[in-house]
Design a protein around this motif. Structure first.
Motif, PDB file in Angstrom:
ATOM      1  N   GLN A 168       6.353 -11.292  10.488  1.00  0.00           N
ATOM      2  CA  GLN A 168       5.830 -12.630  10.247  1.00  0.00           C
ATOM      3  C   GLN A 168       4.427 -12.530   9.657  1.00  0.00           C
ATOM      4  O   GLN A 168       3.456 -12.276  10.369  1.00  0.00           O
ATOM      5  CB  GLN A 168       5.841 -13.446  11.539  1.00  0.00           C
ATOM      6  CG  GLN A 168       7.263 -13.653  12.071  1.00  0.00           C
ATOM      7  CD  GLN A 168       7.314 -14.418  13.375  1.00  0.00           C
ATOM      8  OE1 GLN A 168       6.388 -14.353  14.182  1.00  0.00           O
ATOM      9  NE2 GLN A 168       8.402 -15.130  13.602  1.00  0.00           N
ATOM     10  N   THR A 169       4.355 -12.729   8.347  1.00  0.00           N
ATOM     11  CA  THR A 169       3.090 -12.591   7.635  1.00  0.00           C
ATOM     12  C   THR A 169       2.234 -13.839   7.804  1.00  0.00           C
ATOM     13  O   THR A 169       2.709 -14.951   7.546  1.00  0.00           O
ATOM     14  CB  THR A 169       3.351 -12.340   6.144  1.00  0.00           C
ATOM     15  OG1 THR A 169       4.121 -11.148   5.997  1.00  0.00           O
ATOM     16  CG2 THR A 169       2.047 -12.204   5.380  1.00  0.00           C
ATOM     17  N   PRO A 170       0.982 -13.685   8.215  1.00  0.00           N
ATOM     18  CA  PRO A 170       0.091 -14.852   8.341  1.00  0.00           C
ATOM     19  C   PRO A 170      -0.175 -15.482   6.975  1.00  0.00           C
ATOM     20  O   PRO A 170      -0.097 -14.819   5.936  1.00  0.00           O
ATOM     21  CB  PRO A 170      -1.201 -14.250   8.931  1.00  0.00           C
ATOM     22  CG  PRO A 170      -0.801 -12.919   9.472  1.00  0.00           C
ATOM     23  CD  PRO A 170       0.339 -12.439   8.635  1.00  0.00           C
ATOM     24  N   ILE A 194       4.174  -7.808   2.614  1.00  0.00           N
ATOM     25  CA  ILE A 194       4.918  -6.649   2.111  1.00  0.00           C
ATOM     26  C   ILE A 194       5.932  -7.147   1.093  1.00  0.00           C
ATOM     27  O   ILE A 194       6.329  -8.320   1.116  1.00  0.00           O
ATOM     28  CB  ILE A 194       5.637  -5.871   3.245  1.00  0.00           C
ATOM     29  CG1 ILE A 194       6.563  -6.794   4.039  1.00  0.00           C
ATOM     30  CG2 ILE A 194       4.646  -5.193   4.155  1.00  0.00           C
ATOM     31  CD1 ILE A 194       7.398  -6.065   5.078  1.00  0.00           C
ATOM     32  N   PRO A 195       6.383  -6.298   0.192  1.00  0.00           N
ATOM     33  CA  PRO A 195       7.345  -6.737  -0.824  1.00  0.00           C
ATOM     34  C   PRO A 195       8.663  -7.188  -0.206  1.00  0.00           C
ATOM     35  O   PRO A 195       9.080  -6.703   0.848  1.00  0.00           O
ATOM     36  CB  PRO A 195       7.543  -5.484  -1.689  1.00  0.00           C
ATOM     37  CG  PRO A 195       6.337  -4.642  -1.438  1.00  0.00           C
ATOM     38  CD  PRO A 195       5.942  -4.902  -0.023  1.00  0.00           C
ATOM     39  N   THR A 203      -2.663  -2.687  11.254  1.00  0.00           N
ATOM     40  CA  THR A 203      -1.356  -3.080  10.731  1.00  0.00           C
ATOM     41  C   THR A 203      -0.242  -2.494  11.597  1.00  0.00           C
ATOM     42  O   THR A 203      -0.311  -1.346  12.036  1.00  0.00           O
ATOM     43  CB  THR A 203      -1.185  -2.603   9.276  1.00  0.00           C
ATOM     44  OG1 THR A 203      -2.170  -3.261   8.475  1.00  0.00           O
ATOM     45  CG2 THR A 203       0.191  -2.927   8.746  1.00  0.00           C
ATOM     46  N   TYR A 204       0.791  -3.297  11.810  1.00  0.00           N
ATOM     47  CA  TYR A 204       1.939  -2.845  12.590  1.00  0.00           C
ATOM     48  C   TYR A 204       2.547  -1.602  11.940  1.00  0.00           C
ATOM     49  O   TYR A 204       2.859  -1.598  10.745  1.00  0.00           O
ATOM     50  CB  TYR A 204       2.984  -3.957  12.680  1.00  0.00           C
ATOM     51  CG  TYR A 204       4.228  -3.569  13.434  1.00  0.00           C
ATOM     52  CD1 TYR A 204       4.242  -3.560  14.826  1.00  0.00           C
ATOM     53  CD2 TYR A 204       5.387  -3.185  12.762  1.00  0.00           C
ATOM     54  CE1 TYR A 204       5.373  -3.190  15.526  1.00  0.00           C
ATOM     55  CE2 TYR A 204       6.524  -2.812  13.458  1.00  0.00           C
ATOM     56  CZ  TYR A 204       6.510  -2.813  14.841  1.00  0.00           C
ATOM     57  OH  TYR A 204       7.630  -2.435  15.530  1.00  0.00           O
ATOM     58  N   THR A 205       2.725  -0.559  12.729  1.00  0.00           N
ATOM     59  CA  THR A 205       3.261   0.709  12.230  1.00  0.00           C
ATOM     60  C   THR A 205       4.663   0.904  12.779  1.00  0.00           C
ATOM     61  O   THR A 205       4.840   1.169  13.965  1.00  0.00           O
ATOM     62  CB  THR A 205       2.365   1.885  12.655  1.00  0.00           C
ATOM     63  OG1 THR A 205       1.037   1.661  12.183  1.00  0.00           O
ATOM     64  CG2 THR A 205       2.887   3.190  12.097  1.00  0.00           C
ATOM     65  N   LYS A 206       5.643   0.761  11.899  1.00  0.00           N
ATOM     66  CA  LYS A 206       7.040   0.980  12.281  1.00  0.00           C
ATOM     67  C   LYS A 206       7.514   2.270  11.642  1.00  0.00           C
ATOM     68  O   LYS A 206       7.459   2.424  10.418  1.00  0.00           O
ATOM     69  CB  LYS A 206       7.913  -0.192  11.830  1.00  0.00           C
ATOM     70  CG  LYS A 206       9.352  -0.135  12.363  1.00  0.00           C
ATOM     71  CD  LYS A 206      10.119  -1.365  11.924  1.00  0.00           C
ATOM     72  CE  LYS A 206      11.529  -1.405  12.528  1.00  0.00           C
ATOM     73  NZ  LYS A 206      11.500  -1.646  13.990  1.00  0.00           N
ATOM     74  N   ARG A 241      -4.258 -11.960   8.083  1.00  0.00           N
ATOM     75  CA  ARG A 241      -3.624 -11.469   6.867  1.00  0.00           C
ATOM     76  C   ARG A 241      -4.459 -10.369   6.219  1.00  0.00           C
ATOM     77  O   ARG A 241      -3.938  -9.513   5.500  1.00  0.00           O
ATOM     78  CB  ARG A 241      -3.442 -12.633   5.892  1.00  0.00           C
ATOM     79  CG  ARG A 241      -2.639 -12.329   4.628  1.00  0.00           C
ATOM     80  CD  ARG A 241      -2.593 -13.580   3.749  1.00  0.00           C
ATOM     81  NE  ARG A 241      -1.836 -13.411   2.519  1.00  0.00           N
ATOM     82  CZ  ARG A 241      -0.557 -13.746   2.359  1.00  0.00           C
ATOM     83  NH1 ARG A 241       0.111 -14.260   3.390  1.00  0.00           N
ATOM     84  NH2 ARG A 241       0.044 -13.576   1.194  1.00  0.00           N
ATOM     85  N   TYR A 242      -5.773 -10.395   6.520  1.00  0.00           N
ATOM     86  CA  TYR A 242      -6.705  -9.489   5.841  1.00  0.00           C
ATOM     87  C   TYR A 242      -7.480  -8.620   6.830  1.00  0.00           C
ATOM     88  O   TYR A 242      -8.613  -8.255   6.582  1.00  0.00           O
ATOM     89  CB  TYR A 242      -7.667 -10.308   4.981  1.00  0.00           C
ATOM     90  CG  TYR A 242      -6.973 -11.217   3.998  1.00  0.00           C
ATOM     91  CD1 TYR A 242      -6.157 -10.687   3.004  1.00  0.00           C
ATOM     92  CD2 TYR A 242      -7.113 -12.604   4.063  1.00  0.00           C
ATOM     93  CE1 TYR A 242      -5.510 -11.517   2.095  1.00  0.00           C
ATOM     94  CE2 TYR A 242      -6.470 -13.439   3.158  1.00  0.00           C
ATOM     95  CZ  TYR A 242      -5.669 -12.893   2.184  1.00  0.00           C
ATOM     96  OH  TYR A 242      -5.026 -13.713   1.287  1.00  0.00           O
TER      97      TYR A 242
END
Length: 907
Positions: free
Chosen positions: A748-750, A733-734, A764-767, A757-758
């Motif tokens: 924590q991005t793989p 994410i930016p 995808t984590y939804t916050k 990562r793909y």
């Protein structure tokens, strides 16, 4: 009726005087001539006022027969053709096979077809004709990718998120429910069962572990973790959200309007909202950060059957052990009340002893402090003889009021009992061996009251409506000398939400000399049962599991009363109500059975006029871009009428009957129809008649859903991981986006070598408070509330996202490398990339433009490289590396263009 010129209604709506004209100016414009004419015709025809179309059960309708219809392939098409003919329109020509393949593959799986799938399909079409289309649809519906694509549609409705929402919006471990949805869709679970399991899977006769996981559907409500909040307020708001979500998701009505007043348009009364709310008002959960009640769900699905069997055995053994003990607890003949009580506390909490209903009890006065221990001392009854058990009864401060408006509860974190004998200098500590609680499976373990280090234990957690009781059994009977006194210390150490000590406001204490307690506790058979339970629990704990919030109902004896909220305010409770469905729909089959399971069966019944209509319309909208009823969220009087009412009724009736609620069978029929196969090209003349394509004179052409925008880029580039299920992942994410309220909540991005990562976007984590940027840019909801449909937008942010977001940048580079690795001439490499992206070969003009782009980009890249290396001598190896790097950079420019084509981002 029949006389519009004498109508008071007409007189008022055409009145020239603004004071007389309806509607009043402050409520909207005057009706135009066509609207007045409609009302005149209605009055002329008799002013008949029937039921709203959506509240009448759908029925199968014989499709129109058109002698000149050589276009229709099936039942759906005959309805469409007849409506087009009525409007003076003709259907569009059939789209090219490859374009249909891309459309249907994206619609059913959310991913584009591969070049190999395209080649195989085109070959099959040439050889087998129609059968090739059928085979493709069957293959796609059988793909595990199908459930991943359609899960997103459902998760919007049930407001799925991996965070709690309100307050600090902390993490909630509930991804097992998301996996359940994907699995249920892939298994083509009938829609009626899909409904029942989510609304009431816990109440099925013999629920499977997966049925319990399904109920997490309604544990997706938001929780307020902010200190000082009232958990009852937000528990009520969660129940209200469950009511509103149930109606929006399954019934397509704005039932939430009725929380504060009767519905302004539909025949739903204010009190009916709270009658319906009563179905959900007795679940155990409350608005606390621990998400109780939870279920230990095996991480490996292969362990699910064993885990479920162990859970059943443990529950049955505990029930058999507890039931006779509960009878001893409640039998008043076993107990004598303590008299002459004296009470004090270990802190500033004030406590007094008073007599109520002829029984002494302690009561706290004023504000209670955290970590309060109430110490009660009293003389033991003269004729007691021996002491075997002590009973504590916790009572609401105002018993009558608490039935409607609960009070904060209490938890006995630890109990100590001392015997004070006459003449003895030091009290004798009595060992407590077991706790018999008034509830079989409470949220907190009553036995924890025996552990001095624990803060859990027996109690009313976290609210109290009714009297709550527990018996504390001595390890062995203790003889009571004459004149002996007893001292009981009740430590209450739970302090919820930073402001609320869970301390009993009123408490009574009884003692027993009955040997039944000792006999029950020391019974060898029961001891063997407890040993068996302990062994089974140990075996269950060995199964690697994850705690998942589920729905559980409170025991009937501790049920909450349901009331109408005056003007929707939960603090202003009016008349008490019982669970009941609204009168404008068919009644419950058995009005006396008012459980959530009864309700779930009522919703999933073919007698319910809304359920099948709403579901069919949702699938239609996902395929065609707009529903037969455009307002998917509102099938009521204020919603849009259906564009093809007869088709909608026929599909709805057959969905529950002929198709046996099979979602895959419904989709199969729709995507194989001639209506769906039409070319999406527009034409000037039909556009004049039907610019929005509501009559379906052409095929769908809409932008891809947000998830498919990202997933397709990963698939085309070759980066997409096919890994299924499991905890949510954290793609790039930016910078500056991730600013959570909790410092320990890390994104924590793989790394680029990690397939997580793909993963597909559904994982995808939804916050809720920080939406995933790609999803937010492409109109996906934040999942705070039920979202029946996504309203499309077209903003510069979307183009900026697909050009600059890390995922798309990496996808562009990976696609470029894939094109180069394909080999052959430059034109062949670009053709291959174009085919991957669009599912067709480029035209000569398109290819020429892309080749030119490559050459220009290559020249620029080489120039930059030369300027950087002028001051340094390069080896031949370094020079070759630089050439390869320049070529990759140039091809990446081409790949980026391909990924951003409107044709690629649309279907």
């Amino acid at each position: 009726p029949g006389e519009p010129d004498e109508s008071y209604l007409i007189e008022r709506i055409v009145a020239e005087d603004e004071e007389e004209r309806m509607p009043p100016a402050e409520h909207g414009r005057a009706l135009d001539e066509s609207e007045v004419a409609t009302l005149r015709r209605w009055i002329k025809q008799g002013a008949n006022w029937g039921e709203h179309w959506a509240f009448v059960a759908p029925r199968k309708i014989e499709p129109p027969v058109n002698p000149d219809d050589g276009w229709s392939r099936g039942r759906v098409d005959r309805f469409i053709f007849a409506r087009l003919k009525q409007a003076g329109l003709q259907p569009s020509m059939e789209t090219q096979p490859a374009r249909w393949l891309r459309r249907v593959t994206l619609d059913l799986t959310g991913l584009p077809p591969t070049p190999e799938e395209r080649a195989g399909f085109l070959s099959a079409v040439a050889e087998q004709g129609e059968q090739a289309y059928t085979d493709v649809v069957d293959r796609l519906l059988d793909s595990p990718r199908y459930g991943e694509r359609w899960a997103s549609v459902w998760l919007d409705l049930v407001r799925y998120a991996d965070s709690r929402g309100l307050g600090q919006d902390g993490r909630r471990t509930i991804w097992k429910y998301r996996d359940w949805v994907i699995g249920a869709l892939n298994a083509d679970m009938p829609y009626d069962q899909f409904t029942i399991k989510q609304l009431a899977g816990d109440l099925l006769e013999q629920p499977e572990l997966s049925d319990l996981v399904a109920t997490a559907c309604h544990r997706l409500t938001q929780t307020n973790e902010e200190g000082g909040t009232d958990d009852e307020q937000f528990r009520v708001e969660a129940v209200i959200d469950r009511v509103n979500t149930t109606w929006q998701t399954w019934q397509g009505l704005t039932f939430g309007c009725v929380q504060c007043h009767s519905h302004p348009y539909d025949p739903i009364r204010h009190e009916e909202y709270y009658q319906f709310m009563a179905f959900f008002n007795n679940t155990v959960d409350c608005d606390l950060t621990d998400d109780k009640p939870t279920l230990q769900v095996p991480i490996d699905d292969a362990d699910a059957e064993l885990a479920a069997e162990l859970d059943r055995q443990i529950h049955a053994l505990r029930r058999d052990d507890w039931e006779p003990a509960a009878e001893l607890l409640e039998n008043e003949r076993n107990w004598e009340s303590l008299r002459g009580m004296q009470a004090k506390t270990n802190n500033s909490t004030e406590v007094v002893v008073t007599e109520v209903e002829g029984v002494e009890e302690f009561q706290t006065t004023g504000t209670v402090s955290k970590e309060t221990t109430v110490i009660v001392e009293a003389a033991l009854p003269k004729d007691l003889g021996q002491l075997t058990a002590i009973r504590f009864t916790g009572i609401p401060h105002d018993e009558e009021a608490a039935l409607a408006s609960s009070e904060w509860g209490f938890v006995i974190s630890h109990i100590e009992v001392e015997l004070l004998e006459v003449g003895s200098q030091s009290p004798a500590k009595l060992k407590i061996a077991h706790v018999i609680a008034d509830e079989l499976e409470p949220l907190l373990d009553p036995q924890a009251s025996l552990d001095k280090k624990s803060k859990h234990g027996f109690g009313a957690y976290s609210r109290i409506h009714h009297r709550r009781r527990a018996a504390f059994l001595l390890a062995e009977p203790r003889q009571v000398p004459e004149g002996a006194r007893i001292r009981i210390s009740l430590s209450q150490n739970i302090f919820e939400l930073g402001a609320f000590p869970l301390v009993a406001r009123r408490g009574r204490l009884d003692v027993s000399s009955s040997e039944q307690f000792s006999n029950w506790w020391a019974d060898p058979a029961r001891e063997a049962t407890r040993d068996q339970v302990a062994a089974l629990v140990k075996q269950r704990q060995a199964i690697k599991s994850v705690k998942t919030p589920i729905l559980v109902d409170r025991p009937k004896q501790f049920s909450r009363a349901s009331h109408v909220f005056d003007r929707g305010n939960f603090l202003s409770k009016a008349a008490a109500v019982e669970a009941k469905t609204p009168d404008f729909l068919p009644p419950l089959p058995s009005p006396d059975a008012t459980t959530r399971l009864t309700l779930a069966n009522w919703i999933a019944s073919s007698e319910n006029p809304l359920t099948a209509r709403v579901a069919v319309n949702r699938f239609w909208a996902a395929l065609f871009g707009i529903g037969l009823v455009e307002t998917q969220e509102d099938f009521g009087s204020s919603g849009e009428p259906p564009s093809h009412p007869l088709l909608l009724d026929d599909l709805a009736a057959r969905f529950g009957d002929d198709m046996s609620w099979s979602m895959k069978q419904l989709l199969r029929e729709l995507v194989l129809s001639a209506t769906y196969r039409q070319s999406s090209r527009t034409a000037a003349e039909p556009m004049k008649v039907d610019s929005r394509n509501r009559l379906l004179w052409r095929g769908p052409r809409v932008r891809l859903p947000a998830e498919a925008v990202r997933d397709q880029a990963l698939a085309i580039s070759g980066l997409l991981s096919d890994k299924q299920f499991g905890p949510p992942v954290h793609p790039p994410i930016p910078d500056g986006v991730w600013m959570p309220f909790q410092a320990g909540d890390k994104w924590q991005t793989p790394g680029q070598d990690d397939p997580d990562r793909y993963r597909r976007t559904v994982y995808t984590y939804t916050k809720r408070s920080i939406p995933f940027p790609i999803l937010a840019s492409f109109d996906a909801p934040s999942r705070e509330f039920c979202s029946p449909r996504r309203l499309p937008s077209n903003t510069p942010l979307q183009a900026l996202m697909t050009l600059n977001d890390a995922t798309f940048v990496e996808a562009g580079a990976a696609l470029a490398k894939r094109m180069i690795d394909h080999g052959g001439e430059l034109s062949k490499q670009i053709e291959f990339g174009f085919l991957l992206a669009t599912c067709r070969m480029p035209s000569d003009r398109e290819l020429a433009e892309l080749v030119e782009l490559f050459q220009v980009s290559l020249t620029e890249s080489e120039s930059e490289s030369e300027s950087e290396s002028e001051s340094e001598s390069e080896s031949e190896s370094e020079s070759n590396d630089q050439q390869r790097s320049s070529k990759l950079a140039a091809m990446t420019s081409v790949a980026t263009v391909l990924l951003n084509l409107d044709e690629v981002l649309s279907k």
